[in-house]
Design an enzyme around this catalytic site. Structure first.
Site, PDB file in Angstrom:
ATOM      1  N   GLU A   1     -27.170  -3.100  -1.165  1.00 46.61           N
ATOM      2  CA  GLU A   1     -26.344  -3.435  -0.008  1.00 46.61           C
ATOM      3  C   GLU A   1     -26.730  -2.623   1.233  1.00 46.61           C
ATOM      4  O   GLU A   1     -25.890  -2.065   1.931  1.00 46.61           O
ATOM      5  CB  GLU A   1     -24.855  -3.242  -0.340  1.00 46.61           C
TER       6      GLU A   1
ATOM      7  N   ASP B   1     -19.623  -8.327  -9.469  1.00 45.89           N
ATOM      8  CA  ASP B   1     -19.002  -7.236  -8.728  1.00 45.89           C
ATOM      9  C   ASP B   1     -17.497  -7.182  -8.978  1.00 45.89           C
ATOM     10  O   ASP B   1     -16.717  -7.604  -8.125  1.00 45.89           O
ATOM     11  CB  ASP B   1     -19.275  -7.417  -7.225  1.00 45.89           C
TER      12      ASP B   1
ATOM     13  N   GLU C   1      -9.816  -3.958  -5.750  1.00 43.40           N
ATOM     14  CA  GLU C   1     -10.469  -4.674  -4.651  1.00 43.40           C
ATOM     15  C   GLU C   1     -10.319  -6.191  -4.761  1.00 43.40           C
ATOM     16  O   GLU C   1      -9.855  -6.844  -3.822  1.00 43.40           O
ATOM     17  CB  GLU C   1     -11.948  -4.298  -4.599  1.00 43.40           C
TER      18      GLU C   1
HETATM   19  C1  GCV Z   1     -18.956   1.078  -2.145  1.00 36.67           C
HETATM   20  C2  GCV Z   1     -18.605  -3.929  -3.568  1.00 36.67           C
HETATM   21  C3  GCV Z   1     -17.634  -3.426  -2.552  1.00 36.67           C
HETATM   22  C4  GCV Z   1     -18.225  -2.354  -1.667  1.00 36.67           C
HETATM   23  C5  GCV Z   1     -18.795  -1.263  -2.581  1.00 36.67           C
HETATM   24  C6  GCV Z   1     -19.808  -1.882  -3.516  1.00 36.67           C
HETATM   25  C7  GCV Z   1     -20.410  -0.887  -4.482  1.00 36.67           C
HETATM   26  O1  GCV Z   1     -19.606  -4.673  -2.932  1.00 36.67           O
HETATM   27  O2  GCV Z   1     -17.164  -4.495  -1.785  1.00 36.67           O
HETATM   28  O3  GCV Z   1     -17.219  -1.864  -0.837  1.00 36.67           O
HETATM   29  O4  GCV Z   1     -19.364  -0.222  -1.827  1.00 36.67           O
HETATM   30  O5  GCV Z   1     -19.185  -2.875  -4.257  1.00 36.67           O
HETATM   31  O6  GCV Z   1     -19.963  -0.879  -5.623  1.00 36.67           O
HETATM   32  O7  GCV Z   1     -21.300  -0.150  -4.115  1.00 36.67           O
END
Ligand code: GCV
Length: 655
Positions: free
Chosen positions: A269, A348, A376
């Site tokens: 990411e 995720d 989340e």
């Molecule tokens: C810390 C998901 C979340 C992100 C998170 C990522 C990860 O994509 O939306 O906020 O980033 O996971 O686990 O690194």
């Protein structure tokens, strides 16, 4: 004797209300050995006494002896055994952490039985805080945090007053957790200073953590050799880069001799990583591992690696495949002090995903499994969503099925059981008071993956709310099964991502459909779901060992809760229960709303049995949950009704 620290000042005590420790506070408590964590037993007793207004115990009061002498052979670090000697109790453990765990166990379960032996299944039982030192502008000071701001950082530094941190560590230790990553895996500029200018503060936190049997870890940024070291590269095979990491590790360990190590999100990411230099993840992890090795430290290297800039038109790329595709070819190339940290599912932290095939695939590399306690994608601590059944299912999933070698996820994840924390500086720690159950249950499952989630719910609620059986029955009815309810409303038959982009709360059926994130459900006028079969799809199903691969591959044997994860299925397809796919989608959504209404009404039957604040906080959130459930139902049923043209067999209102 130091002044006793207050027992959860101004905050909810979660499952550790002082009154539950009355028997300990009234006892003659003696500690023999155990270092700083052993000494904490005495501090905690002093705090309890102060909180309960008790003086020194009477000379003939029962005695509780906590000792590192004579612990049963073979107990792992942190384990303990309880022995009754008339009214006296003896807790034996190999180390101070074990003494402390025994102490908290006796608080949660005051009648802890004679002969109890508690031995943690795995050495690393960890919470990762995604805490930022400053609000990052989008996510606040805790990324994906739904319980207020960080308890650790404020205004660009570690807080001066560690009272809340102490409370947090008490909660961790009380369920047997022993490792804490202090900062977000997305390391911003401010947090880079944790290995540098803020190091004295890290040491201060580590000292406190040590006294609770917890080791601290730091998330580090792979490009630090550039940003902190003044180099022009972060290439892991460049000797100057290796030297930078060695010097960094040396400095860290001078300040924190028992630092756990580094947690790393790289090439993920948008985070920097070894790929920029044509190197792979083994090269990247090993350069850090070699810097930590002389100090006994470990690299937790996350496997959340996928193409987040995918063209949605590209049907040949499947995000679900990515972690396995990246890491299996590297098996055997990682140094011994590297642990690969693998999310529970291939996507995720969705409400429903299959177990990540990577967890069973690495034979030569130590792995840890990563869960998400912060909600989340599961209602953001507005919804009640008790996640322990999900974690339990994952931990029990057997890669060895159909062979003579059982290999559950718990067996495979020898490197640790890790989760993203759901804690913030809210009054009750977790935003939603009932979300405390998730924190509790995660710690207990990390300790012993065989524990039953429903029993854990009972254990948590009794410790939290006391022995009022009517109240406990009510809490059970509100919380139990809530994961399934959230799934019914938001992710029919394993298809995920029908969620509002970015903030991930509430429905948006096509919100992610035409984006670069690799998160598609491919709903059209004929059907919905992702063909991940080997025969006609992306081939993801083939990443599992044969018995599982065969089951997922075939529409007839694929578990229904994962049907749309593995197959694109026509709306008229008949499910095992006889109804069509689209009718099932309608039914689960209407039922989901009813279920949430029932939970809200059930809370009202018992709310006057808890303190006013808890009653109200839960009430407010349940009202929002009802609203949100209706929104999910209306949007999803309407979407699929319009797509399929199929009427609801029960003639309910669809828009
Ligand atoms: C810390 C998901 C979340 C992100 C998170 C990522 C990860 O994509 O939306 O906020 O980033 O996971 O686990 O690194």
């Amino acid at each position: 004797m130091p002044t006793p620290q207050p027992w959860f000042p101004d905050t909810h005590p979660c499952w550790l209300p002082a009154a539950r420790g009355r028997h300990l506070a009234a006892a003659r408590v003696e500690v023999d050995g155990g270092g700083p964590a052993g000494a904490t037993v005495l501090d905690e007793v002093a705090s309890l006494r102060a909180e309960l207004g008790l003086g020194e115990p009477a000379a003939d009061a029962p005695r509780w002896l906590f000792t590192t002498a004579g612990a049963p052979d073979g107990l792992r670090p942190g384990g303990f055994a309880v022995h009754h000697d008339g009214a006296d109790r003896v807790v034996r453990a190999p180390d101070g952490a074990g003494l402390l765990h025994g102490f908290y166990r006796a608080l949660v379960v005051p009648d802890v039985l004679d002969g109890t032996v508690e031995d943690p299944a795995v050495d690393l039982r960890m919470l990762d805080s995604w805490d930022n030192m400053t609000a990052d502008g989008v996510m606040g000071s805790v990324e994906r945090g739904y319980a207020g701001d960080s308890v650790l950082f404020r205004d660009g530094r570690v807080v001066e007053d560690l009272t809340r941190v102490r409370g947090f560590l008490r909660l961790m230790a009380s369920v047997g957790l022993n490792a804490w990553a202090l900062n977000n895996v997305n390391v911003h500029d401010a947090e880079r200073g944790l290995v540098d200018e803020h190091l004295p503060d890290v040491a201060r936190v580590a000292d406190l953590a040590r006294s609770f049997g917890v080791r601290v870890w730091l998330s580090v940024d792979f490009s630090s050799p550039i940003s902190l070291g003044g180099l022009d590269v972060a290439d892991p095979l460049d000797e100057r880069v290796a030297a930078f990491w060695r010097e960094t590790a040396d400095r860290l360990y001078r300040a924190v001799p028992d630092l756990g190590g580094f947690l790393v999100k790289a090439d993920s990411e948008g985070r920097p990583g070894p790929h920029a230099y044509g190197r792979d993840h083994a090269d990247g992890a090993n350069v850090l591992a070699r810097a930590l090795a002389p100090h006994g430290g470990t690299v937790l290297w996350r496997c959340f690696v996928y193409d987040h800039r995918q063209d949605w038109r590209d049907r040949s790329t499947d995000r679900a495949r990515a972690a396995h595709d990246h890491f299996v070819p590297l098996d055997g190339r990682f140094d011994d002090n590297v642990v690969l940290q693998v999310k529970n599912g291939p996507m995720d932290f969705q409400v429903r995903e299959p177990v990540s095939p990577l967890l069973g695939a690495l034979r030569e590399t130590t792995t840890a499994v990563e869960f998400q306690v912060t909600q989340e994608y599961t209602g953001q601590q507005q919804h009640v969503c008790y996640l322990a059944p999900q974690w339990s299912e994952v931990l029990r999933f057997d890669f060895g099925e159909g062979t003579s070698e059982p290999r559950t996820v718990a067996d495979c994840a020898r490197g640790g059981v890790v989760a993203v924390s759901n804690v913030g500086d809210s009054w009750c720690w977790t935003g939603h008071p009932l979300a405390q159950a998730n924190l509790f249950a995660f710690g207990r499952l990390a300790w012993d993956p065989r524990l039953d989630p429903d029993a854990l719910l009972g254990e948590w609620s009794r410790a939290t709310f006391g022995d009022d059986e009517e109240l406990l029955a009510g809490v059970h009815d509100v919380v139990a099964g809530s994961w399934r309810t959230y799934e019914d409303l938001t992710a029919p038959l394993g298809v995920g991502w029908m969620v509002s982009p970015h903030h991930h709360y509430g429905p948006d059926v096509e919100g992610y459909e035409y984006t670069a994130w690799g998160t598609y459900h491919f709903a059209d006028r004929d059907g919905v779901g992702v063909d991940r079969t080997v025969a006609t799809g992306t081939g993801y199903a083939g990443q599992y060992p044969p018995a599982h691969a065969a089951r997922y591959e075939d529409l007839a044997t694929c578990p229904e809760e994962l049907l749309l994860f593995f197959h694109h299925v026509g709306y008229g397809h008949r499910l095992s229960t006889g109804e069509t796919l689209v009718q099932r989608i309608y039914d689960t959504h209407f039922a989901g709303v009813e279920d949430v209404r029932r939970r809200a009404a059930r809370w009202e039957e018992v709310a006057d049995r808890v303190d006013e604040r808890t009653a109200q906080e839960v009430r407010t959130r349940l009202a929002e949950q009802v609203r949100s459930a209706q929104e999910w139902c209306d949007r999803i049923t309407t979407y699929f009704h319009r797509a399929s043209g199929a009427p609801d067999a029960h003639g309910r209102r669809i828009f």
